[in-house]
Design a protein around this motif. Structure first.
Motif, short mmCIF file in Angstrom:
data_model
loop_
_atom_site.label_atom_id
_atom_site.label_comp_id
_atom_site.label_asym_id
_atom_site.label_seq_id
_atom_site.Cartn_x
_atom_site.Cartn_y
_atom_site.Cartn_z
N SER A 51 34.77 41.29 28.87
CA SER A 51 33.93 41.68 30.00
C SER A 51 34.45 42.98 30.61
O SER A 51 35.59 43.39 30.38
N ASN A 52 33.61 43.61 31.40
CA ASN A 52 34.02 44.85 32.06
C ASN A 52 35.16 44.60 33.05
O ASN A 52 36.02 45.46 33.25
N TRP A 53 35.20 43.40 33.64
CA TRP A 53 36.23 43.10 34.64
C TRP A 53 37.61 42.97 33.99
O TRP A 53 38.60 43.49 34.52
N SER A 54 37.70 42.25 32.89
CA SER A 54 39.00 42.06 32.23
C SER A 54 39.55 43.39 31.73
O SER A 54 40.76 43.65 31.83
N MET A 55 38.68 44.25 31.18
CA MET A 55 39.14 45.56 30.72
C MET A 55 39.54 46.44 31.89
O MET A 55 40.50 47.21 31.81
N MET A 56 38.80 46.33 32.98
CA MET A 56 39.14 47.13 34.16
C MET A 56 40.52 46.77 34.69
O MET A 56 41.31 47.64 35.06
N MET A 57 40.84 45.47 34.68
CA MET A 57 42.15 45.04 35.16
C MET A 57 43.26 45.53 34.24
O MET A 57 44.30 46.00 34.70
N THR A 58 43.04 45.44 32.92
CA THR A 58 44.04 45.90 31.96
C THR A 58 44.34 47.39 32.15
O THR A 58 45.50 47.81 32.21
#
Length: 269
Positions: A51-58
């Motif tokens: 998801s865009n959220w998990s990649m954003m956090m990474t």
């Protein structure tokens, strides 16, 4: 109002020193280019189910480390660099107190950090919305943690807590820059401060002593409170308020040392 206008001019002057140098724009280039490169590489490697959220956090984890290092470099050069190049004498003959000059340098450094954090947030958000599409305001990031925070709330809290940690590390670097005439030493100590935190936390956490809770390194990872956890210190439960109080005490200490040394330093050498 006149003093405020003069202080604003000082900050403008410090910002000119920061943004007129090529290294600043190279640093910004890293912050802007890393998220799309990472996202595209992950997508091409078969990570299209993320998801865009998990990649954003990474990517935000990576960028916060870089922004902290970049800001420490700016902070170290801000004071120690003046002594290295001999420009501190030209600065102090102007009708401003040493405290005002040091404050303008400190504020300019924090504004630099804030600007880079805002850029990082915007770039990671929109790049991953484009590459992985927008997953909506779900609770993916907090699922399984006993928390009902939405992804927007989780990300914003993450950025807030990471920025607080950044301020503490940069303030330490600024203090070292004020205490020593070597910008390299200030940078080295601050980077060690950044990367040694987890190691020291793990070692001290094994000690069954009450004083462990008052060690600065133990409270640098405030993100452990986002999911309603008992704090960043294993086997030593703490609250968010307690951690913020400890960080505030060290923040005041660092600034007192910085201001005291800078005001009494002999610039004749």
């Amino acid at each position: 109002m006149r003093r405020l206008a003069n202080f604003y001019k000082l900050i403008q002057n410090e910002n000119m020193k920061i943004y007129y140098r090529m290294r600043t724009w190279i640093m910004l280039g890293f912050i802007v280019l890393i998220p799309p490169l990472v996202s595209i590489l992950v997508l091409l490697s078969g990570g299209d189910d993320l998801s865009n959220w998990s990649m954003m956090m990474t990517e935000s984890y990576i960028l916060f480390v870089l922004i902290t290092i970049f800001t420490v470099v700016i902070a170290a050069d801000s004071v120690a660099g003046e002594f290295t190049w001999g420009t501190i004498k030209l600065l102090l003959i102007r009708p401003w107190s040493r405290s005002t000059i040091l404050l303008s340098k400190y504020v300019s450094t924090l504004l630099f950090a804030l600007a880079f954090v805002v850029v990082a947030f915007i770039v990671t958000l929109f790049v991953n919305m484009i590459v992985f599409s927008y997953a909506g305001n779900t609770s993916e990031l907090s699922s399984g943690m006993g928390s009902s925070l939405s992804d927007w709330e989780y990300v914003l809290m993450f950025y807030l807590f990471q920025f607080i940690t950044l301020i503490i590390i940069v303030t330490f670097g600024f203090t070292m820059s004020s205490a020593f005439r070597s910008g390299g030493l200030a940078i080295g100590l601050s980077v060690a401060f950044l990367f040694a935190g987890n190691l020291i936390t793990g070692l001290f956490a094994m000690a069954d002593k009450a004083w462990v809770k008052y060690v600065l390194f133990m409270h640098l990872d405030l993100t452990s409170y986002i999911d309603g956890g008992s704090g960043p210190i294993p086997n030593h439960p703490t609250t968010l308020g307690f951690s913020l109080a400890v960080l505030a005490a060290y923040f005041i200490l660092f600034n007192v040392v910085s201001w005291t040394v800078f005001r009494k330093r002999d610039i004749s050498a």
